[in-house]
Scaffold this motif. Structure first.
Motif, mmCIF file in Angstrom:
data_model
loop_
_atom_site.group_PDB
_atom_site.id
_atom_site.type_symbol
_atom_site.label_atom_id
_atom_site.label_comp_id
_atom_site.label_asym_id
_atom_site.label_seq_id
_atom_site.Cartn_x
_atom_site.Cartn_y
_atom_site.Cartn_z
ATOM 1 N N ILE A 341 -64.593 30.621 0.480
ATOM 2 C CA ILE A 341 -64.738 30.572 -0.982
ATOM 3 C C ILE A 341 -66.189 30.289 -1.311
ATOM 4 O O ILE A 341 -66.843 29.482 -0.640
ATOM 5 N N ASP A 345 -66.919 32.338 -7.097
ATOM 6 C CA ASP A 345 -65.514 32.734 -7.212
ATOM 7 C C ASP A 345 -64.774 31.987 -8.316
ATOM 8 O O ASP A 345 -63.690 32.428 -8.738
ATOM 9 N N THR A 349 -61.582 33.352 -10.892
ATOM 10 C CA THR A 349 -60.397 32.535 -10.622
ATOM 11 C C THR A 349 -59.948 31.794 -11.871
ATOM 12 O O THR A 349 -58.762 31.813 -12.242
ATOM 13 N N HIS A 367 -64.556 36.730 -6.378
ATOM 14 C CA HIS A 367 -63.148 37.063 -6.167
ATOM 15 C C HIS A 367 -62.255 35.995 -6.793
ATOM 16 O O HIS A 367 -62.601 34.814 -6.806
ATOM 17 N N VAL A 369 -59.609 33.626 -6.211
ATOM 18 C CA VAL A 369 -59.119 32.997 -4.981
ATOM 19 C C VAL A 369 -57.964 32.025 -5.253
ATOM 20 O O VAL A 369 -57.644 31.185 -4.399
ATOM 21 N N ALA A 372 -55.190 31.988 -2.672
ATOM 22 C CA ALA A 372 -55.644 31.357 -1.428
ATOM 23 C C ALA A 372 -55.598 29.837 -1.550
ATOM 24 O O ALA A 372 -55.237 29.134 -0.602
ATOM 25 N N SER A 379 -58.001 34.467 1.986
ATOM 26 C CA SER A 379 -58.993 34.663 0.931
ATOM 27 C C SER A 379 -59.373 36.134 0.843
ATOM 28 O O SER A 379 -59.584 36.785 1.871
ATOM 29 N N ARG A 381 -62.182 37.036 -0.083
ATOM 30 C CA ARG A 381 -63.612 37.071 0.248
ATOM 31 C C ARG A 381 -63.804 37.125 1.755
ATOM 32 O O ARG A 381 -63.272 36.303 2.493
#
Length: 516
Positions: A341, A345, A349, A367, A369, A372, A379, A381
């Motif tokens: 992470i 992110d 998120t 991304h 996450v 995750a 993840s 990523r």
């Protein structure tokens, strides 16, 4: 690596001379009371610590006591493969935009108080996107993303309210900062756009925590809340109330002792804020994120042991950050996450948690996450560009290596993580291993030869970056150099203007203020 104290102690001395209902619907469920905004969207509280090191939190084995942070992390999800940037402005800019700093010109250094610079106005910010989703948005603490024009200040970048300071550091009690120019000094504490003149003598960690609690208490529960709390703590100068310093009288090193005290004040403040969220019926529908902005500054009492390097470097000690999430909304609580992470992110998120959209932003480098974090899924990523900075200290003596510079100029300050591999080029910053002052160990210098400017590590197997594998895996090096070259083609030039004499607080009523 050969243990040595000579360089470390000398460097230390040299450098020291320098956080679908009505107004309130309560639904009883299994003895718990869940308070939601009318929209049902979660409240978001993002606490950003400043210069908080890997070895400065209790659950990493620190001598510093952090019971509130430890408890919140243990109840939630510890992010142990979490990355930030090496210094203040870059981390904050990527948090606010979800984009790498090479894409908006802030890849070099920080924004100094007299610089006419800021997060570009055409960048969409996290609070702007959350406002679009119906959130009330608040910032309490440190901004450090530019203020030379009013348009760059927090209330023009998506925040409904701002209580805090605009520059990068200041005195904890007087709230004044010298601003990196000889003879310059000014107040930097504001409530919205008004200077705060009556808090001289109030310790900033307590001041900001109390303001955050006030916002929580007065929050209109018909709307979801985004509270961004970037503490001044534990950035220098080293200052703390004496009763907290006395808690650590057993620590002989003065800087470490005061730093520990500053950390304890912050830990207590976080505990008080979470208590307020529960007291005012917000906790059960809140997502709380805790993050540092960069590695600890060993010259100011911080520590990142056993990681290599510290604040300002691209070694793990500068960029592998403390972070965790706590929320009743997490599906799989009480665990440690190894999901890769990055601080950028949080933009997609949190926007996703708010039911918002990232459409209309510039291309993101980040991304979502949440799955995750909440469910333990892999993840999305797989790669992090730590930075490419052509203005950073360059290597002047370049011993030849087998890759040459046809693909990427390896004298340039850069680093990339791809899967478990990490490649660094140029001068990454100080690469020593600095143990905590309270230990009997001594600083370890690197045995890298002079002019070395390329390293490859398997971070999963070698998180302390002790074994350079570049010669063993030349094809991996080539692949990562090609990735750096591809990123560099997308970069805009660094924007790092000269200091502007018109910024002098003496010209603005003794207050750091917009000057253009």
């Amino acid at each position: 690596m050969a243990p040595s104290s000579s360089w470390c102690s000398m460097g230390f001395l040299r450098s020291r001379l320098f956080l679908a209902f009505l107004l309130l619907v309560c639904v009883s469920n299994g003895g718990k009371t869940f308070a939601q905004s009318a929209s049902g969207k979660p409240n978001i509280v993002f606490i950003l610590a400043d210069d908080y090191g890997w070895n400065d939190i209790g659950y990493h084995g620190s001598v510093i006591r952090t019971p509130n942070l430890d408890r919140l992390a243990a109840e939630g999800v510890k992010l142990e493969n979490y990355y930030i940037q090496p210094i203040c402005t870059p981390s904050r800019s990527q948090l606010m935009t979800g984009r790498y700093q090479i894409h908006f010109g802030l890849q070099h250094s920080i924004i100094w108080p007299p610089q006419p610079s800021g997060l570009p106005l055409d960048e969409v910010t996290l609070p702007q996107r959350l406002k679009d989703s119906g959130y009330s948005t608040h910032i309490v603490g440190k901004w450090h993303l530019g203020f030379y024009k009013e348009e760059y200040t927090p209330t023009h970048r998506g925040f409904d309210t701002f209580y805090g300071f605009l520059t990068g550091s200041e005195h904890y009690y007087s709230h004044r900062t010298p601003g990196s120019m000889k003879g310059w000094d000014g107040l930097d504490l504001r409530d919205q756009d008004r200077p705060v003149l009556d808090q001289n003598g109030t310790y900033s960690t307590n001041l900001f925590a109390n303001k955050a609690i006030e916002i929580i208490a007065q929050h209109d529960k018909s709307k979801p809340m985004f509270l961004y709390l970037p503490f001044q703590a534990v950035h220098g100068p080293l200052q703390a109330p004496q009763k907290y310093i006395s808690m650590y009288r057993h620590i002989k090193d003065r800087d470490r002792r005061v730093y520990a005290a500053m950390t304890s004040v912050m830990d207590e403040a976080v505990g008080n804020i979470t208590d307020a969220l529960k007291q005012y019926g917000l906790w059960d529908n809140t997502v709380l994120v805790f993050s540092t902005d960069n590695g600890g500054q060993v010259l100011m009492g911080g520590n990142n042991w056993p990681l290599r390097g510290w604040k300002g470097s691209l070694w793990e000690g500068g960029i592998h950050g403390v972070g965790f999430v706590n929320s009743p909304l997490i599906k799989a609580k009480g665990r440690t996450s190894d999901a890769l992470i990055h601080i950028s992110d949080w933009f997609p998120t949190l926007v996703g948690l708010a039911g918002g959209s990232t459409n209309g932003t510039k291309p993101l480098d980040s991304h979502d996450v949440w799955e995750a974090i909440s469910e333990g899924k892999p993840s999305p990523r797989k790669e992090i560009l730590h930075n490419i900075d052509p203005l950073f200290r360059t290597i002047y003596y370049l011993p030849p290596h087998q890759w040459g510079d046809n693909t990427f100029n390896t004298s340039m300050h850069a680093a990339i993580r791809s899967g478990d591999w990490k490649l660094l080029t140029g001068y990454p910053g100080n690469g020593s291993w600095m143990p905590p002052p309270s230990s009997d160990q001594i600083c370890e210098e690197s045995d890298d030869p002079p002019g070395k400017h390329l390293w490859l590590f398997n971070i999963r197997e070698d998180p302390e970056e002790r074994t350079d594998l570049s010669k063993k895996y030349p094809l991996v090096v080539q692949e990562l150099l090609e990735k750096l070259a591809a990123y560099k083609k997308t970069a805009v030039p660094p924007f790092y203007p000269d200091r502007d004499p018109r910024a002098n607080p003496a010209l603005h009523g003794d207050v750091w203020s917009p000057w253009q």
